[in-house]
Design a protein around this motif. Structure first.
Motif, PDB file in Angstrom:
ATOM      1  N   THR A   9     -25.300  -6.997   0.045  1.00 54.37           N
ATOM      2  CA  THR A   9     -24.004  -6.206   0.397  1.00 54.37           C
ATOM      3  C   THR A   9     -24.371  -5.043   1.838  1.00 54.37           C
ATOM      4  N   TRP A  10     -23.678  -4.485   2.355  1.00 53.34           N
ATOM      5  CA  TRP A  10     -23.527  -3.506   2.947  1.00 53.34           C
ATOM      6  C   TRP A  10     -22.693  -3.038   4.025  1.00 53.34           C
ATOM      7  N   THR A  11     -22.690  -1.529   4.220  1.00 54.76           N
ATOM      8  CA  THR A  11     -20.957  -0.499   4.768  1.00 54.76           C
ATOM      9  C   THR A  11     -21.626   0.431   5.644  1.00 54.76           C
ATOM     10  N   ILE A  12     -21.315   0.285   6.469  1.00 51.47           N
ATOM     11  CA  ILE A  12     -21.202   1.471   8.074  1.00 51.47           C
ATOM     12  C   ILE A  12     -20.155   2.505   7.143  1.00 51.47           C
ATOM     13  N   ILE A  13     -20.722   3.870   7.643  1.00 51.99           N
ATOM     14  CA  ILE A  13     -19.157   4.311   7.242  1.00 51.99           C
ATOM     15  C   ILE A  13     -20.121   5.624   7.859  1.00 51.99           C
ATOM     16  N   VAL A  14     -18.666   6.441   8.918  1.00 50.54           N
ATOM     17  CA  VAL A  14     -18.693   7.632   9.551  1.00 50.54           C
ATOM     18  C   VAL A  14     -18.247   8.998   8.575  1.00 50.54           C
ATOM     19  N   THR A  15     -18.747  10.101   8.567  1.00 47.60           N
ATOM     20  CA  THR A  15     -18.155  11.037   7.899  1.00 47.60           C
ATOM     21  C   THR A  15     -17.943  12.437   9.101  1.00 47.60           C
ATOM     22  N   ASP A  16     -17.097  12.947   9.005  1.00 47.12           N
ATOM     23  CA  ASP A  16     -17.481  13.530  10.463  1.00 47.12           C
ATOM     24  C   ASP A  16     -17.041  14.932   9.591  1.00 47.12           C
ATOM     25  N   PRO A  17     -17.117  16.359  10.777  1.00 50.17           N
ATOM     26  CA  PRO A  17     -18.107  17.273  10.601  1.00 50.17           C
ATOM     27  C   PRO A  17     -17.363  18.120   9.372  1.00 50.17           C
ATOM     28  N   VAL A  47     -29.607   2.886   3.827  1.00 48.07           N
ATOM     29  CA  VAL A  47     -30.499   2.960   4.648  1.00 48.07           C
ATOM     30  C   VAL A  47     -31.107   3.271   5.593  1.00 48.07           C
ATOM     31  N   ALA A  48     -29.902   3.839   6.503  1.00 48.64           N
ATOM     32  CA  ALA A  48     -30.316   4.158   8.131  1.00 48.64           C
ATOM     33  C   ALA A  48     -28.975   5.313   8.556  1.00 48.64           C
ATOM     34  N   ILE A  49     -29.516   6.572   8.979  1.00 41.92           N
ATOM     35  CA  ILE A  49     -28.668   7.575   9.311  1.00 41.92           C
ATOM     36  C   ILE A  49     -28.489   7.786  10.667  1.00 41.92           C
ATOM     37  N   GLY A  50     -27.467   8.338  11.888  1.00 37.41           N
ATOM     38  CA  GLY A  50     -27.689   8.852  12.455  1.00 37.41           C
ATOM     39  C   GLY A  50     -26.672   9.535  13.412  1.00 37.41           C
ATOM     40  N   LEU A  51     -26.547  10.590  14.323  1.00 37.13           N
ATOM     41  CA  LEU A  51     -25.542  11.828  14.531  1.00 37.13           C
ATOM     42  C   LEU A  51     -24.950  11.355  15.864  1.00 37.13           C
ATOM     43  N   THR A  52     -23.711  11.320  16.006  1.00 33.83           N
ATOM     44  CA  THR A  52     -22.855  10.564  16.525  1.00 33.83           C
ATOM     45  C   THR A  52     -22.773  11.658  17.408  1.00 33.83           C
ATOM     46  N   ASN A  53     -22.142  12.052  19.183  1.00 37.71           N
ATOM     47  CA  ASN A  53     -22.150  12.336  19.991  1.00 37.71           C
ATOM     48  C   ASN A  53     -21.119  13.996  19.953  1.00 37.71           C
ATOM     49  N   THR A  54     -20.555  13.490  18.913  1.00 33.30           N
ATOM     50  CA  THR A  54     -19.090  14.198  18.660  1.00 33.30           C
ATOM     51  C   THR A  54     -19.573  14.756  17.446  1.00 33.30           C
ATOM     52  N   GLY A  55     -20.332  14.911  16.153  1.00 34.08           N
ATOM     53  CA  GLY A  55     -20.705  16.218  15.804  1.00 34.08           C
ATOM     54  C   GLY A  55     -20.928  15.050  14.230  1.00 34.08           C
ATOM     55  N   GLY A  56     -20.352  14.253  13.960  1.00 31.55           N
ATOM     56  CA  GLY A  56     -20.619  13.003  13.065  1.00 31.55           C
ATOM     57  C   GLY A  56     -21.237  12.320  12.971  1.00 31.55           C
ATOM     58  N   VAL A  57     -21.685  11.886  11.046  1.00 29.22           N
ATOM     59  CA  VAL A  57     -22.509  11.449  10.944  1.00 29.22           C
ATOM     60  C   VAL A  57     -22.107   9.574  10.975  1.00 29.22           C
ATOM     61  N   VAL A  58     -23.043   8.843  11.146  1.00 29.52           N
ATOM     62  CA  VAL A  58     -23.333   7.626  11.059  1.00 29.52           C
ATOM     63  C   VAL A  58     -23.791   7.150   9.958  1.00 29.52           C
ATOM     64  N   GLU A  59     -23.850   5.934   8.871  1.00 26.40           N
ATOM     65  CA  GLU A  59     -25.081   5.557   7.306  1.00 26.40           C
ATOM     66  C   GLU A  59     -24.872   4.462   7.321  1.00 26.40           C
ATOM     67  N   VAL A  60     -25.446   4.013   7.143  1.00 20.59           N
ATOM     68  CA  VAL A  60     -25.723   2.402   7.232  1.00 20.59           C
ATOM     69  C   VAL A  60     -26.262   2.225   5.483  1.00 20.59           C
ATOM     70  N   LEU A  61     -25.512   1.740   4.460  1.00 21.93           N
ATOM     71  CA  LEU A  61     -25.462   1.496   3.262  1.00 21.93           C
ATOM     72  C   LEU A  61     -25.849   0.197   2.779  1.00 21.93           C
ATOM     73  N   ALA A  62     -26.820  -0.221   2.251  1.00 21.89           N
ATOM     74  CA  ALA A  62     -26.792  -1.531   1.442  1.00 21.89           C
ATOM     75  C   ALA A  62     -27.559  -1.283   0.367  1.00 21.89           C
ATOM     76  N   SER A  63     -27.621  -2.617  -0.368  1.00 21.66           N
ATOM     77  CA  SER A  63     -27.598  -3.154  -1.830  1.00 21.66           C
ATOM     78  C   SER A  63     -29.492  -3.068  -1.149  1.00 21.66           C
ATOM     79  N   PRO A  64     -29.554  -3.068  -2.480  1.00 24.46           N
ATOM     80  CA  PRO A  64     -31.255  -3.419  -2.679  1.00 24.46           C
ATOM     81  C   PRO A  64     -31.643  -4.479  -1.849  1.00 24.46           C
ATOM     82  N   GLU A  65     -31.476  -5.282  -2.340  1.00 26.57           N
ATOM     83  CA  GLU A  65     -31.978  -7.354  -1.331  1.00 26.57           C
ATOM     84  C   GLU A  65     -31.100  -7.540  -0.619  1.00 26.57           C
ATOM     85  N   GLY A  66     -30.242  -6.467   0.177  1.00 24.68           N
ATOM     86  CA  GLY A  66     -29.706  -6.900   0.979  1.00 24.68           C
ATOM     87  C   GLY A  66     -27.877  -7.496   0.727  1.00 24.68           C
TER      88      GLY A  66
END
Length: 99
Positions: free
Chosen positions: A66-74, A45-64
């Motif tokens: 549950t949610w999870t934040i993941i960080v993906t490295d390059p 539901v949201a995404i952003g680029l970190t200053n180290t080149g990784g990606v931060v994502e927020v995932l959420a269920s349709p009704e909200g």
């Protein structure tokens, strides 16, 4: 600002209740997305680029429920950083219109 957000995300992973396993879990991004979709019906539901080149994502269920934040490295490895319940999308406020 970017460093402040990153520090907040990292510290949040220590104190927030978790809908995901308590230990840090890392895996290929595609595997985590399949797992979170299957177990919790979560999608990005949201995404952003970190200053180290990784990606931060927020995932959420349709009704909200549950949610999870993941960080993906390059290299494509993603780690669960935080998870919880009752996700709400904040309203965007026009510049100069903050209350």
């Amino acid at each position: 600002m970017k460093r402040t957000l990153w520090a907040l995300l990292v510290s949040a992973s220590v104190v927030l209740p978790s809908a995901a396993p308590a230990q840090t879990m890392c895996a290929p991004r595609s595997d985590l997305l399949v797992n979170l979709k299957g177990q919790f019906s979560e999608a990005p539901v949201a995404i952003g680029l970190t200053n180290t080149g990784g990606v931060v994502e927020v995932l959420a269920s349709p009704e909200g429920d549950t949610w999870t934040i993941i960080v993906t490295d390059p290299g494509g490895t993603s780690c669960l950083m935080a998870a919880g319940a009752y996700w709400q999308t904040a309203l965007k406020v026009a510049v100069g219109q903050e209350s």
